[in-house]
Enzyme design. Structure first.
Site, PDB file in Angstrom:
ATOM      1  N   SER A 139       0.852  -1.181   0.000  1.00 34.60           N
ATOM      2  CA  SER A 139       0.000   0.000   0.000  1.00 34.60           C
ATOM      3  C   SER A 139       0.888   1.230   0.000  1.00 34.60           C
ATOM      4  O   SER A 139       2.015   1.193   0.518  1.00 34.60           O
ATOM      5  CB  SER A 139      -0.905   0.021   1.236  1.00 34.60           C
ATOM      6  OG  SER A 139      -1.554   1.277   1.367  1.00 34.60           O
ATOM      7  N   TYR A 152      -2.005  -0.106  10.588  1.00 36.08           N
ATOM      8  CA  TYR A 152      -2.140  -0.518   9.192  1.00 36.08           C
ATOM      9  C   TYR A 152      -0.930  -0.047   8.390  1.00 36.08           C
ATOM     10  O   TYR A 152      -0.349  -0.827   7.621  1.00 36.08           O
ATOM     11  CB  TYR A 152      -3.423   0.038   8.576  1.00 36.08           C
ATOM     12  CG  TYR A 152      -3.543  -0.283   7.104  1.00 36.08           C
ATOM     13  CD1 TYR A 152      -3.791  -1.585   6.684  1.00 36.08           C
ATOM     14  CD2 TYR A 152      -3.372   0.707   6.127  1.00 36.08           C
ATOM     15  CE1 TYR A 152      -3.875  -1.904   5.342  1.00 36.08           C
ATOM     16  CE2 TYR A 152      -3.458   0.396   4.785  1.00 36.08           C
ATOM     17  CZ  TYR A 152      -3.704  -0.902   4.391  1.00 36.08           C
ATOM     18  OH  TYR A 152      -3.779  -1.216   3.060  1.00 36.08           O
TER      19      TYR A 152
END
Length: 253
Positions: A139, A152
């Site tokens: 990501s 995250y």
């Protein structure tokens, strides 16, 4: 001879789109996910195009992962590609207001699960040698932190560094390792993160022309089918609508 790809988290989002795209391209597929009924529906839809095997399991369950991948039958026992797609984000609150259980679940899935699947399949990928690949879904959060990203972001930073270090270790084996890092993407991922908040989902994507799962599926196939002497180390993708903001300044803090 058809090649075989393992795709984790294949019941929605990037994984589901990739399953369709690779089936269209003639790859044999091993698809994993936690939702057995959805896996069965996907297999029924794709089987006319290619050979499909489904494994209903949670990547966080180490024993289940090891047992499942130790029992692959022909033509699924020769693995050319692993797409580590299974992952999730939970919560958007700042760290001091986050649930510890959410943090642990993200770590278990995004780090423990990814490394468990990789470890289980490395011998098969190395046996295939030149042209085989591991593609880890990272990501932009690995490099571009944001409020509420906390754990995250940390898990995706791990995915990127693990991918690079894994490539070092696999030097000379012919196995390629890539980290594909999408930005703002429209999928079930956001509904999971917000606890099913449809309004939050709609607000996030309204007018944004976000990345779609099919965009990532096309990119995954391109990486996988590059000539065997080429390796994409990391590839970061954003929609044109997304870019960087000025640094936050908290005055008189």
């Amino acid at each position: 001879m058809n090649k075989t790809a393992v795709i984790t988290g294949a019941t929605s989002g990037f994984g589901l789109a990739a399953a369709h795209r690779f089936a269209d391209a003639g790859w044999n597929l091993v698809l994993t996910g936690r939702r057995e009924e959805r896996l069965a529906d996907i297999a029924a839809e794709l089987t006319p195009k290619t050979a499909v095997m489904t494994l209903s399991l949670d990547v966080c369950d180490t024993a289940a992962v090891q047992q499942a991948f130790a029992k692959l039958d022909t033509p699924f026992d020769s693995i050319d590609l692993l797409i580590n797609n299974a992952g999730l984000a939970l919560g958007t609150e700042p760290a001091q207001h986050s649930e510890l259980s959410d943090w642990h679940r993200m770590i278990d899935t995004n780090i423990k699960g990814l490394t468990t699947v990789t470890h289980a399949l490395l011998p098969k990928l190395i046996a295939r040698g030149k042209g085989s690949s591991i593609i880890n879904i990272g990501s932009i959060a690995a490099n571009w932190p944001y409020p509420g990203g906390n754990v995250y972001c940390g898990t995706k930073a791990f995915v990127e560094q693990f991918s690079l270090a894994l490539r070092c270790d696999l030097g000379g084996t012919g196995v390629r390792v890539s980290c594909l890092a999408p930005g703002l993407s429209e999928s079930e991922f956001t509904l999971v993160r917000t606890g099913g908040d449809q309004q939050a989902y709609d607000n996030l994507y309204k007018g944004a022309a976000a990345i779609q799962p099919d965009d990532i599926a096309d990119t995954l196939l391109w990486i996988a089918q590059l000539p065997a002497h080429l390796n994409i180390n990391t590839l970061e993708i954003m929609p044109v609508s997304q870019s960087w903001s000025p640094f936050s300044i908290n005055r008189d803090a």
